[in-house]
Motif scaffolding. Structure first.
Motif, PDB file in Angstrom:
ATOM      1  N   ILE A  59      59.549 118.116  21.704  1.00 45.13           N
ATOM      2  CA  ILE A  59      58.267 117.667  21.152  1.00 45.13           C
ATOM      3  C   ILE A  59      58.032 116.270  21.716  1.00 45.13           C
ATOM      4  O   ILE A  59      58.799 115.352  21.438  1.00 45.13           O
ATOM      5  CB  ILE A  59      58.261 117.598  19.611  1.00 45.13           C
ATOM      6  N   THR A  89      54.091 120.119  23.524  1.00 46.20           N
ATOM      7  CA  THR A  89      55.245 120.931  23.161  1.00 46.20           C
ATOM      8  C   THR A  89      54.996 122.389  23.511  1.00 46.20           C
ATOM      9  O   THR A  89      53.846 122.821  23.619  1.00 46.20           O
ATOM     10  CB  THR A  89      55.572 120.802  21.660  1.00 46.20           C
ATOM     11  N   ILE A  96      58.248 123.385  14.792  1.00 47.36           N
ATOM     12  CA  ILE A  96      57.910 121.957  14.724  1.00 47.36           C
ATOM     13  C   ILE A  96      58.105 121.444  13.304  1.00 47.36           C
ATOM     14  O   ILE A  96      58.710 120.395  13.085  1.00 47.36           O
ATOM     15  CB  ILE A  96      56.462 121.709  15.199  1.00 47.36           C
ATOM     16  N   ARG A  97      57.600 122.202  12.337  1.00 43.57           N
ATOM     17  CA  ARG A  97      57.745 121.791  10.937  1.00 43.57           C
ATOM     18  C   ARG A  97      59.212 121.723  10.543  1.00 43.57           C
ATOM     19  O   ARG A  97      59.642 120.785   9.863  1.00 43.57           O
ATOM     20  CB  ARG A  97      56.976 122.741  10.024  1.00 43.57           C
ATOM     21  N   CYS A 123      51.575 121.068   7.337  1.00 36.28           N
ATOM     22  CA  CYS A 123      51.687 120.778   8.759  1.00 36.28           C
ATOM     23  C   CYS A 123      50.814 121.770   9.516  1.00 36.28           C
ATOM     24  O   CYS A 123      50.854 122.969   9.242  1.00 36.28           O
ATOM     25  CB  CYS A 123      53.160 120.941   9.159  1.00 36.28           C
ATOM     26  N   LEU A 130      48.869 117.315  16.227  1.00 32.13           N
ATOM     27  CA  LEU A 130      49.740 117.674  15.112  1.00 32.13           C
ATOM     28  C   LEU A 130      49.356 116.825  13.911  1.00 32.13           C
ATOM     29  O   LEU A 130      49.317 115.597  14.002  1.00 32.13           O
ATOM     30  CB  LEU A 130      51.206 117.423  15.472  1.00 32.13           C
TER      31      LEU A 130
END
Length: 155
Positions: A59, A89, A96-97, A123, A130
């Protein structure tokens, strides 16, 4: 007729006085507290992002966009802050979360901030932007918010 007019004027004056006192003794101190608390949460979130950058988690946080208090959205006393970053990403949102939650939790544990419980409550990712919400679980209003969000997530 004159008495009704005096009663109306009295009620209006009482409402104005109430609103002024409410702002002075409730709203302003709460906003001041949220601003101070936001500075602490910002520091923790910025450190988390910095740590993620050095850990090479796939990320790339290319640009910080904003951080805002979400009280107007969720109600008085709820300590929730929204963060926006431009990222690059190839990971899916769920991953990601997961990375964000793990990093924030690990940071709180390493810094012995056991009484300062931060958690990612929401999220989402739209066109490489993001956005995530961080709740500082320190009062009943925020705890209720977190319970409500968990109920929504379960559906």
């Amino acid at each position: 007729m004159k008495m009704i007019f005096e009663i109306c004027v009295g009620v209006i004056i009482a409402l104005i006085i109430y609103e002024i006192l409410h702002r002075i003794f409730v709203v302003n101190p709460e906003k001041k507290y949220q601003t101070v608390n936001k500075d602490h949460v910002d520091a923790d979130v910025f450190k988390m992002i910095s740590d993620l950058q050095t850990q090479k988690q796939n990320i790339n946080f290319t640009h910080f966009i904003s951080s805002t208090v979400q009280t107007d959205v969720w109600g008085r006393g709820v300590m929730v802050y929204e963060y926006k970053y431009q990222i690059e990403t190839d990971l899916e949102l769920l991953k990601i979360r997961f990375v964000l939650e793990g990093s924030l939790s690990n940071q709180m544990r390493l810094e012995n901030k056991l009484n300062h419980k931060l958690m990612i409550t929401d999220c989402w990712l739209i066109e490489n932007t993001l956005t995530f919400d961080v709740a500082d679980e320190q009062n009943d209003a925020t705890e209720e918010y977190i319970k409500d969000i968990k109920k929504i997530d379960q559906k």
